[in-house]
Design an enzyme around this catalytic site. Structure first.
Site, PDB file in Angstrom:
ATOM      1  N   ASP A   1      -6.259  -0.804  67.471  1.00 48.65           N
ATOM      2  CA  ASP A   1      -7.574  -0.492  67.588  1.00 48.65           C
ATOM      3  C   ASP A   1      -8.453  -1.585  66.515  1.00 48.65           C
ATOM      4  O   ASP A   1      -9.534  -0.935  65.954  1.00 48.65           O
ATOM      5  CB  ASP A   1      -7.755   1.065  66.971  1.00 48.65           C
ATOM      6  CG  ASP A   1      -9.040   1.704  67.174  1.00 48.65           C
ATOM      7  OD1 ASP A   1      -9.395   2.722  66.529  1.00 48.65           O
ATOM      8  OD2 ASP A   1     -10.115   1.085  68.235  1.00 48.65           O
TER       9      ASP A   1
ATOM     10  N   LYS B   1     -11.306  -6.382  69.372  1.00 43.22           N
ATOM     11  CA  LYS B   1     -11.090  -6.328  70.636  1.00 43.22           C
ATOM     12  C   LYS B   1     -10.496  -7.756  71.364  1.00 43.22           C
ATOM     13  O   LYS B   1      -9.653  -7.545  72.075  1.00 43.22           O
ATOM     14  CB  LYS B   1     -11.974  -5.679  71.391  1.00 43.22           C
ATOM     15  CG  LYS B   1     -12.742  -4.510  71.004  1.00 43.22           C
ATOM     16  CD  LYS B   1     -11.546  -3.324  70.790  1.00 43.22           C
ATOM     17  CE  LYS B   1     -12.129  -2.342  69.497  1.00 43.22           C
ATOM     18  NZ  LYS B   1     -11.040  -1.598  68.966  1.00 43.22           N
TER      19      LYS B   1
ATOM     20  N   GLU C   1     -15.803   7.784  71.836  1.00 39.94           N
ATOM     21  CA  GLU C   1     -15.990   8.777  70.865  1.00 39.94           C
ATOM     22  C   GLU C   1     -17.264   9.227  70.603  1.00 39.94           C
ATOM     23  O   GLU C   1     -18.393   8.419  70.649  1.00 39.94           O
ATOM     24  CB  GLU C   1     -15.215   8.243  69.272  1.00 39.94           C
ATOM     25  CG  GLU C   1     -15.894   6.788  68.869  1.00 39.94           C
ATOM     26  CD  GLU C   1     -15.085   5.571  69.327  1.00 39.94           C
ATOM     27  OE1 GLU C   1     -14.446   6.036  70.401  1.00 39.94           O
ATOM     28  OE2 GLU C   1     -15.001   4.602  68.625  1.00 39.94           O
TER      29      GLU C   1
HETATM   30  C1  LIG Z   1      -8.695 -10.582  62.689  1.00 37.31           C
HETATM   31  C2  LIG Z   1      -7.748  -9.406  63.569  1.00 37.31           C
HETATM   32  N1  LIG Z   1      -6.857  -8.859  62.481  1.00 37.31           N
HETATM   33  C3  LIG Z   1      -7.162  -7.760  61.758  1.00 37.31           C
HETATM   34  N2  LIG Z   1      -6.303  -7.333  60.886  1.00 37.31           N
HETATM   35  C4  LIG Z   1      -6.609  -6.288  60.156  1.00 37.31           C
HETATM   36  N3  LIG Z   1      -7.479  -5.537  60.145  1.00 37.31           N
HETATM   37  C5  LIG Z   1      -8.409  -5.865  60.989  1.00 37.31           C
HETATM   38  C6  LIG Z   1      -8.407  -7.023  61.999  1.00 37.31           C
HETATM   39  N4  LIG Z   1      -9.580  -7.133  62.933  1.00 37.31           N
HETATM   40  C7  LIG Z   1     -10.119  -6.204  62.503  1.00 37.31           C
HETATM   41  N5  LIG Z   1      -9.721  -5.220  61.689  1.00 37.31           N
HETATM   42  C8  LIG Z   1     -10.341  -4.248  61.175  1.00 37.31           C
HETATM   43  O1  LIG Z   1     -10.207  -3.155  62.058  1.00 37.31           O
HETATM   44  C9  LIG Z   1     -11.508  -2.477  62.442  1.00 37.31           C
HETATM   45  C10 LIG Z   1     -12.024  -2.923  63.489  1.00 37.31           C
HETATM   46  C11 LIG Z   1     -12.231  -2.152  64.657  1.00 37.31           C
HETATM   47  C12 LIG Z   1     -13.273  -2.720  65.717  1.00 37.31           C
HETATM   48  N6  LIG Z   1     -13.266  -1.866  66.578  1.00 37.31           N
HETATM   49  C13 LIG Z   1     -14.363  -1.659  67.222  1.00 37.31           C
HETATM   50  O2  LIG Z   1     -14.990  -3.004  67.440  1.00 37.31           O
HETATM   51  C14 LIG Z   1     -14.649  -0.513  68.148  1.00 37.31           C
HETATM   52  C15 LIG Z   1     -16.268  -0.543  68.618  1.00 37.31           C
HETATM   53  C16 LIG Z   1     -16.539   0.584  69.400  1.00 37.31           C
HETATM   54  C17 LIG Z   1     -18.037   0.381  69.692  1.00 37.31           C
HETATM   55  C18 LIG Z   1     -17.981   1.060  71.066  1.00 37.31           C
HETATM   56  C19 LIG Z   1     -19.296   1.094  71.765  1.00 37.31           C
HETATM   57  C20 LIG Z   1     -20.456   0.605  70.718  1.00 37.31           C
HETATM   58  F1  LIG Z   1     -21.770   0.580  71.221  1.00 37.31           F
HETATM   59  C21 LIG Z   1     -20.173   0.391  69.631  1.00 37.31           C
HETATM   60  C22 LIG Z   1     -18.942   0.054  68.876  1.00 37.31           C
HETATM   61  C23 LIG Z   1     -15.831   1.640  69.307  1.00 37.31           C
HETATM   62  C24 LIG Z   1     -14.502   1.601  68.967  1.00 37.31           C
HETATM   63  O3  LIG Z   1     -13.389   2.686  68.988  1.00 37.31           O
HETATM   64  C25 LIG Z   1     -13.957   0.384  68.264  1.00 37.31           C
HETATM   65  O4  LIG Z   1     -12.783   0.452  67.844  1.00 37.31           O
HETATM   66  C26 LIG Z   1     -12.210  -2.773  61.113  1.00 37.31           C
HETATM   67  O5  LIG Z   1     -11.768  -1.562  60.019  1.00 37.31           O
HETATM   68  C27 LIG Z   1     -11.793  -4.095  60.701  1.00 37.31           C
HETATM   69  O6  LIG Z   1     -11.844  -4.478  59.295  1.00 37.31           O
HETATM   70 MG   LIG Z   2     -11.576   2.069  68.921  1.00 34.44          MG
END
Ligand SMILES: CCNc1ncnc2c1ncn2[C@@H]1O[C@H](/C=C/CNC(=O)c2cc(-c3ccc(F)cc3)cc(O)c2O)[C@@H](O)[C@H]1O
Ligand SMILES: [Mg+2]
Length: 206
Positions: free
Chosen positions: A133, A136, A191
């Protein structure tokens, strides 16, 4: 969100923490938690797999961490990776409020750095369940990394959020066409909205 949890949820009661976050996100401010509708699918997969070892990529505020950990057997371990220190700090307090700190190892760092260290740092041989999660465009590279690091065994389950919205096209293409996985799509909604989204559940065949 944390204030809403501390105000409305009962300490040590994971379901009340989940409910408080969902209420806050419906009424006050949308946030990218897996949410209650997809959360129920997550719960059913966790219950079915009954995993001893779980990896979560992208803790965010700890909503799915709490949902998963609340369903784990006593000796089970959930390792969750979060590289944003602010989110990690919030998640840590949400997990503590739910009383689940003993089941959760929150690691502040990037998946790419930590996946190769799972064996030496946490004594993990393989993961029974992985919940993806995070960013992406990192689902596919991190899945390949887990394969290379030998962290998946025959029967390991990958459960990926947002395979429709925002979408993870390269991951879906790979996982659905690879002979090493058997995949199943669970149709749901983004969600707290009526927008279509879903979870992809994939079994690693070894
Ligand atoms: C560099 C990759 N490794 C990583 N290692 C550890 N943590 C990571 C990493 N990447 C990202 N993260 C963390 O994960 C989280 C990122 C999640 C990204 N999720 C989304 O973009 C997302 C986005 C939407 C969404 C859907 C429709 C929209 F209009 C706007 C947003 C819905 C979701 O359910 C999502 O999960 C943050 O806390 C970030 O700091
Ligand atoms: Mg998500």
């Amino acid at each position: 969100m944390l204030a809403a949890v501390q105000k409305n949820a009962t300490r040590g009661d994971p379901r009340s923490v989940v409910k408080a976050i969902d209420q806050f996100c419906r009424q006050k401010e949308w946030a990218m938690n897996v949410g209650d509708e997809k959360g129920c699918i997550l719960d059913s997969v966790v219950t079915e797999v009954n995993p001893a070892t779980v990896l979560e990529l992208g803790t965010y505020c700890g909503y799915s961490t709490v949902r998963i950990a609340s369903l784990l057997p006593s000796n089970a371990k959930l390792i969750t990776l979060e590289f944003n220190p602010d989110y990690a700090a919030i998640a840590c307090q949400v997990i503590a409020w739910a009383g689940l700190e003993d089941k959760v190892q929150l690691v502040e760092g990037a998946s790419g750095d930590w996946i190769p260290k799972m064996k030496e740092k946490f004594g993990i041989e393989t993961f029974d369940l992985v919940f993806l999660d995070h960013w992406k465009d990192r689902y596919l590279p991190d899945t390949k990394l887990m394969e290379e690091c030998g962290l998946l065994r025959k029967g390991s389950i990958l459960l990926a959020d947002n395979v429709i919205c925002p979408g993870t096209p390269d991951y879906l293409e790979y996982i659905r066409n690879s002979p090493r996985y058997k995949s199943q799509y669970f149709k749901s909604h983004l969600e707290y909205t009526k927008v279509e989204d879903g979870l992809e559940k994939s079994v690693f065949l070894g």
